[in-house]
Design an enzyme around this catalytic site. Structure first.
Site, PDB file in Angstrom:
ATOM      1  N   ARG A 112       0.838  -1.208   0.000  1.00 31.63           N
ATOM      2  CA  ARG A 112       0.000   0.000   0.000  1.00 31.63           C
ATOM      3  C   ARG A 112       0.870   1.254   0.000  1.00 31.63           C
ATOM      4  O   ARG A 112       0.513   2.273  -0.606  1.00 31.63           O
ATOM      5  CB  ARG A 112      -0.912  -0.017   1.236  1.00 31.63           C
ATOM      6  CG  ARG A 112      -1.969  -1.103   1.178  1.00 31.63           C
ATOM      7  CD  ARG A 112      -2.607  -1.331   2.548  1.00 31.63           C
ATOM      8  NE  ARG A 112      -3.670  -2.328   2.482  1.00 31.63           N
ATOM      9  CZ  ARG A 112      -4.293  -2.799   3.550  1.00 31.63           C
ATOM     10  NH1 ARG A 112      -3.965  -2.383   4.774  1.00 31.63           N
ATOM     11  NH2 ARG A 112      -5.263  -3.696   3.407  1.00 31.63           N
TER      12      ARG A 112
ATOM     13  N   GLU B  75      -5.747  -3.994  -2.624  1.00 34.84           N
ATOM     14  CA  GLU B  75      -4.908  -3.564  -1.486  1.00 34.84           C
ATOM     15  C   GLU B  75      -5.725  -2.820  -0.435  1.00 34.84           C
ATOM     16  O   GLU B  75      -5.246  -1.872   0.188  1.00 34.84           O
ATOM     17  CB  GLU B  75      -3.763  -2.671  -1.973  1.00 34.84           C
ATOM     18  CG  GLU B  75      -2.655  -3.438  -2.648  1.00 34.84           C
ATOM     19  CD  GLU B  75      -1.872  -4.302  -1.688  1.00 34.84           C
ATOM     20  OE1 GLU B  75      -2.153  -4.251  -0.474  1.00 34.84           O
ATOM     21  OE2 GLU B  75      -1.006  -5.041  -2.146  1.00 34.84           O
TER      22      GLU B  75
END
Ligand code: TGC
Ligand code: FAD
Length: 394
Positions: free
Chosen positions: A254, A374
């Site tokens: 991320r 994500e």
């Protein structure tokens, strides 16, 4: 030939070290020379440009923030972020390939694997000789991976894995998969463990995800594990149970996405700014019209905010004080920013904006996946909501 101008309204370059700028410029040039000429065609052909992988390895782009000892570039996290930014300026699929390889395969092997896992896989993954994928999501467990039903059953000879993983980036190309599975029969209530599984193990198959309208230049696959027998040594000894370890990997990925989204947005801004200056309608360039100027002003403002957010996040990561919630804020805000800029840019381009010769619509379509994977935009909102209220609303 690229005419990319860059976007640096706040002289953020002055906040980068010479080495960080040099790495950014090197990757920027590589993307201009090697990615931009082929990406439109690869997208239409729905293929990931595999021919670029050895060059990415040679240039140190894979697992770039991991130690030299294992064949990696051992860069700081700001330089690593800038690499992600430049790759995604080319295409989200390219950044996704690097994110999965580095943050979701090499990182867990480095952080939770045995020394044998590290020495066997990290140098090959760093050079691009081997490709990896990360199997967490399942058909019925996306935002809530803790509910996963893929199992790892202990036997005298090792482990037997059964289950299906969905939406797996690099899945069909991969030589090795990091697979997360329930080991509840160990009597462990937090029984999720990570396994390093060579994809040629009998019972392991990957099938291409058909029908995508986003990330067309990326391999997205379903993994099927049917009585996949692996030895005891396949278990990553540092993955001692629970979601914490897979989530730790997601934090790494991320982080890269928070930077990558800026690259996609910069590509769109750059394209629409040039177009606005050149496209003549009603006798003058549309860039001279107030509506288009405000559109461009909003874009450059949001890109600048995103750049500052990512840079401070990187400095916190390098200082060792970054929290997962800070990463959630940057992933959520920067991807949202990029989605909006890609859409506005496509609109500014008029009819030409739907053509593959221009980049904005490709980025717009890609970023819809980035918004979802994500951790969706909503999930990161809930993570932040929990951080500021102390109340979980999942
Ligand atoms: P929860 O109880 O909150 O947490 C369990 C344990 O994990 C710790 N933790 C984290 N640690 C590191 N990094 C993070 N981001 C962490 N988040 C939580 C937490 O402190 C706790 O530790 P401990 O010691 O108390 O056990 O777990 P939960 O089951 O309530 O889940 C929370 C939630 C919903 C936020 C989580 O499940 C989540 O993030 N869901 C989203 C799933 C997701 O993002 N999947 C991505 C799959 S991979 C992918 O999409 C690749 S795309 C290709 C590309 O990257 O380009
Ligand atoms: P769901 O979880 O079903 O969500 C559907 C909707 O409900 C979303 O809008 C979501 O925000 C919302 N929602 C969910 N929970 C809540 C809640 N509590 N409150 C309010 N709203 C909620 N996974 C991997 O493991 N490895 C990979 O390499 C990988 N690559 C991917 C590549 C692509 C192109 C895509 C699209 C996905 C990839 N994923 C991968 C999976 C990705 O992480 C999941 O798609 C994502 O986590 C969302 O899960 P889901 O699709 O099942 O959506």
């Amino acid at each position: 030939m690229s005419t990319f101008q860059g976007v640096d309204f706040y002289d953020i370059d002055s906040m980068l070290s010479e080495e960080e700028r040099m790495i950014r410029e090197t990757v920027r040039q590589w993307v201009d020379e090697r990615v931009m000429p082929l990406i439109g065609e690869a997208y239409i052909e729905r293929r990931f440009p595999r021919e670029l992988i050895p060059e990415m390895g040679e240039m140190g782009m894979l697992g770039a923030n991991l130690p030299e000892k294992y064949g990696c570039a051992e860069l700081n996290n700001v330089a690593y972020g800038l690499i992600n930014q430049e790759l995604e300026r080319g295409d989200s699929g390219l950044r996704s390939f690097a994110s999965v390889q580095g943050a979701l395969v090499m990182y867990p092997i480095f952080a939770f694997g045995s020394e044998e896992h590290r020495t066997e896989w990290l140098p090959k993954l760093a050079s691009g000789e081997a490709i990896g994928c990360f199997g967490l999501t399942e058909p019925d467990f996306g935002s809530n991976p803790g509910g996963m039903i893929t199992t790892a059953r202990k036997t005298d000879a090792g482990w037997v894995l059964n289950g299906t993983k969905m939406w797996i980036t690099n899945g069909s190309m991969a030589d090795v998969a990091v697979v997360w599975a329930q080991t509840a029969e160990l009597g462990d209530v937090k029984g999720i463990r990570g396994f390093v599984v060579p994809t040629d193990t009998p019972g392991f198959t990957a099938t291409d995800q058909k029908g995508k309208l986003s990330l067309l230049a990326s391999d997205t696959s379903e993994l099927h594990l049917a009585d996949v027998e692996v030895p005891d040594s396949a278990l990553m000894p540092g993955s001692t149970g629970g979601l914490k370890h897979p989530l730790q990997c997601l934090t790494q990925a991320r982080y890269g996405i928070a930077w990558g989204a800026i690259g996609a947005a910069m590509a769109c801004f750059d394209e629409s700014r040039s177009y606005a200056k050149e496209r003549v309608m009603f006798g003058e360039p549309i860039g001279g019209k107030q509506i288009q100027q405000v559109r461009l002003a909003d874009m450059v403002t949001r890109i600048t905010q995103a750049q500052l957010l990512a840079l401070q996040l990187g400095r916190l990561k390098d200082a060792g004080s970054m929290t997962p919630q800070q990463v959630s804020m940057a992933k959520r805000a920067n991807v949202d920013m990029a989605c909006e800029i890609a859409r506005e840019s496509r609109r500014l381009l008029g009819g030409n904006g739907i053509l593959v010769e221009y980049h904005s619509m490709r980025h717009m379509a890609n970023l819809e996946s980035v918004y979802t994977y994500e951790g969706t935009h909503d999930i990161h909102g809930l993570i932040l909501g929990q951080a500021v209220t102390g109340i979980s609303a999942f």
